[in-house]
Scaffold this motif. Structure first.
Motif, mmCIF file in Angstrom:
data_model
loop_
_atom_site.group_PDB
_atom_site.id
_atom_site.type_symbol
_atom_site.label_atom_id
_atom_site.label_comp_id
_atom_site.label_asym_id
_atom_site.label_seq_id
_atom_site.Cartn_x
_atom_site.Cartn_y
_atom_site.Cartn_z
ATOM 1 N N ALA A 1 -23.196 -83.013 76.311
ATOM 2 C CA ALA A 1 -24.495 -83.689 76.192
ATOM 3 C C ALA A 1 -25.100 -83.579 74.806
ATOM 4 N N ALA A 2 -24.783 -82.506 74.074
ATOM 5 C CA ALA A 2 -25.453 -82.292 72.782
ATOM 6 C C ALA A 2 -24.899 -83.255 71.724
ATOM 7 N N MET B 1 -26.986 -88.263 81.593
ATOM 8 C CA MET B 1 -28.233 -88.248 80.809
ATOM 9 C C MET B 1 -29.094 -89.457 81.120
ATOM 10 N N ASN C 1 -32.550 -87.991 82.194
ATOM 11 C CA ASN C 1 -33.595 -88.020 81.154
ATOM 12 C C ASN C 1 -34.465 -89.278 81.219
ATOM 13 N N GLN D 1 -37.886 -90.541 78.977
ATOM 14 C CA GLN D 1 -37.957 -91.738 78.114
ATOM 15 C C GLN D 1 -39.183 -92.579 78.497
ATOM 16 N N GLY E 1 -30.525 -90.754 67.648
ATOM 17 C CA GLY E 1 -29.848 -90.084 68.761
ATOM 18 C C GLY E 1 -30.213 -90.659 70.112
ATOM 19 N N GLY F 1 -28.418 -91.636 72.473
ATOM 20 C CA GLY F 1 -27.483 -91.371 73.570
ATOM 21 C C GLY F 1 -27.102 -92.687 74.237
ATOM 22 N N GLU G 1 -26.851 -93.253 65.869
ATOM 23 C CA GLU G 1 -26.258 -92.321 66.837
ATOM 24 C C GLU G 1 -24.896 -91.836 66.299
ATOM 25 N N ALA H 1 -29.548 -87.740 62.027
ATOM 26 C CA ALA H 1 -30.931 -87.544 61.586
ATOM 27 C C ALA H 1 -31.018 -87.353 60.072
ATOM 28 N N VAL I 1 -35.691 -88.382 70.896
ATOM 29 C CA VAL I 1 -35.929 -87.615 72.130
ATOM 30 C C VAL I 1 -34.724 -86.718 72.397
ATOM 31 N N ASN I 2 -34.987 -85.435 72.533
ATOM 32 C CA ASN I 2 -33.945 -84.458 72.892
ATOM 33 C C ASN I 2 -32.819 -84.379 71.865
HETATM 34 C C1 LIG Z 1 -29.097 -84.528 74.709
HETATM 35 S S1 LIG Z 1 -28.611 -86.070 74.027
HETATM 36 C C2 LIG Z 1 -30.123 -87.009 74.173
HETATM 37 C C3 LIG Z 1 -29.901 -88.485 74.263
HETATM 38 C C4 LIG Z 1 -31.163 -89.286 74.560
HETATM 39 N N1 LIG Z 1 -32.042 -89.308 73.427
HETATM 40 C C5 LIG Z 1 -31.850 -88.734 75.762
HETATM 41 O O1 LIG Z 1 -32.927 -88.135 75.641
HETATM 42 O O2 LIG Z 1 -31.305 -88.915 76.862
HETATM 43 C C6 LIG Z 1 -28.519 -85.731 72.312
HETATM 44 C C7 LIG Z 1 -28.156 -86.936 71.483
HETATM 45 O O3 LIG Z 1 -28.347 -86.618 70.112
HETATM 46 C C8 LIG Z 1 -27.227 -87.042 69.385
HETATM 47 N N2 LIG Z 1 -27.110 -86.154 68.209
HETATM 48 C C9 LIG Z 1 -26.399 -85.015 68.075
HETATM 49 N N3 LIG Z 1 -26.541 -84.533 66.837
HETATM 50 C C10 LIG Z 1 -27.382 -85.362 66.180
HETATM 51 C C11 LIG Z 1 -27.900 -85.394 64.859
HETATM 52 N N4 LIG Z 1 -27.608 -84.448 63.958
HETATM 53 N N5 LIG Z 1 -28.706 -86.413 64.517
HETATM 54 C C12 LIG Z 1 -29.027 -87.371 65.429
HETATM 55 N N6 LIG Z 1 -28.563 -87.391 66.693
HETATM 56 C C13 LIG Z 1 -27.752 -86.400 67.060
HETATM 57 C C14 LIG Z 1 -26.070 -86.902 70.359
HETATM 58 O O4 LIG Z 1 -24.954 -87.651 69.988
HETATM 59 C C15 LIG Z 1 -26.714 -87.354 71.647
HETATM 60 O O5 LIG Z 1 -26.637 -88.743 71.821
#
Ligand SMILES: C[S@@+](CC[C@H](N)C(=O)[O-])C[C@H]1O[C@@H](n2cnc3c(N)ncnc32)[C@H](O)[C@@H]1O
Length: 209
Positions: free
Chosen positions: A19-20, A34, A38, A42, A61, A63, A82, A111, A127-128
């Motif tokens: 998920a991360a 997710m 989640n 949202q 991000g 997702g 993403e 990011a 988000v997240n």
């Molecule tokens: C826990 S998921 C959350 C997805 C969505 N935003 C949600 O809330 O359901 C974390 C998301 O962050 C992305 N992610 C991981 N590292 C990141 C980074 N350094 N910058 C931006 N996004 C990142 C992942 O690929 C994943 O899609």
């Protein structure tokens, strides 16, 4: 996952591929979960953002892209950046119509490296993701760079007034929440923390509003 994936600033460990930073089949499954787990978050964030008429928006991000769809209902244009190939595939599949109509676009990046030009958007929302970033300051600096001068940055993480049972273990301790505020205050004049039911939300902008 690539051996070179850097650890996150909150845990010092490499983000998991479920998920991360979703990767492979497990990541696709994580993204599908997710989407369900989640969704309420949202909705809360979309409500907090309010109508986005005439605004250019970046979601970092996204997702599987649940919030992307909500943003695209009112925004002028939405870009999703993403890093996960599997998440981009889910988001692109979910929003083929808006992408074809040039109202939405999903691209690779993260990011700290969005690939957008300076002052490209009115709103950045994520988000997240903030606790997963490898470098908090690098992420905030990049998101400040792509925001227009009167733009708004909204970062949300699991928490809020009543965190979902499935997310309770992910809630950040106060010291880490302070570090997010400090990183935002280094680059924005006005920083606020608010709670929705399930989200702890940081809003940053340069003008009071
Ligand atoms: C826990 S998921 C959350 C997805 C969505 N935003 C949600 O809330 O359901 C974390 C998301 O962050 C992305 N992610 C991981 N590292 C990141 C980074 N350094 N910058 C931006 N996004 C990142 C992942 O690929 C994943 O899609």
């Amino acid at each position: 996952m690539a051996a070179s994936t850097p650890p996150s600033w909150t845990t010092g460990t490499v983000p998991n591929s479920f998920a991360a930073l979703p990767a492979g089949r497990l990541g696709t499954l994580g993204g599908q979960l997710m989407r369900l787990l989640n969704r309420a978050q949202q909705r809360e964030i979309a409500q907090l953002l309010g109508p986005l008429d005439g605004l250019d928006v970046l979601e970092v991000g996204p997702g599987p892209g649940v919030l992307l769809g909500m943003l695209a209902r009112t925004a002028r244009h939405v870009t999703g950046v993403e890093p996960s190939r599997e998440m981009r595939a889910l988001a692109i599949r979910a929003h083929a119509g808006a992408i074809a109509a040039h109202r939405l676009d999903v691209r690779a990046g993260d990011a700290a490296a969005t690939g957008l030009p300076d002052a490209a958007v009115d709103l950045v929302v994520s988000v997240n993701t903030v606790a997963i970033w490898p470098d908090l300051d690098a992420g905030v600096a990049e998101l400040r760079r792509v925001l227009r001068p009167d733009g708004r940055l909204v970062l949300s993480w699991h928490g809020g007034e009543r965190p979902a049972r499935t997310a309770r273990a992910l809630v950040l301790r106060e010291e880490l929440l302070h570090r997010i505020e400090d990183a935002l205050r280094a680059r924005f004049r006005d920083v606020r923390r608010t709670l929705t039911r399930r989200c702890t939300v940081f809003e940053a902008r340069d003008t009071a509003g």
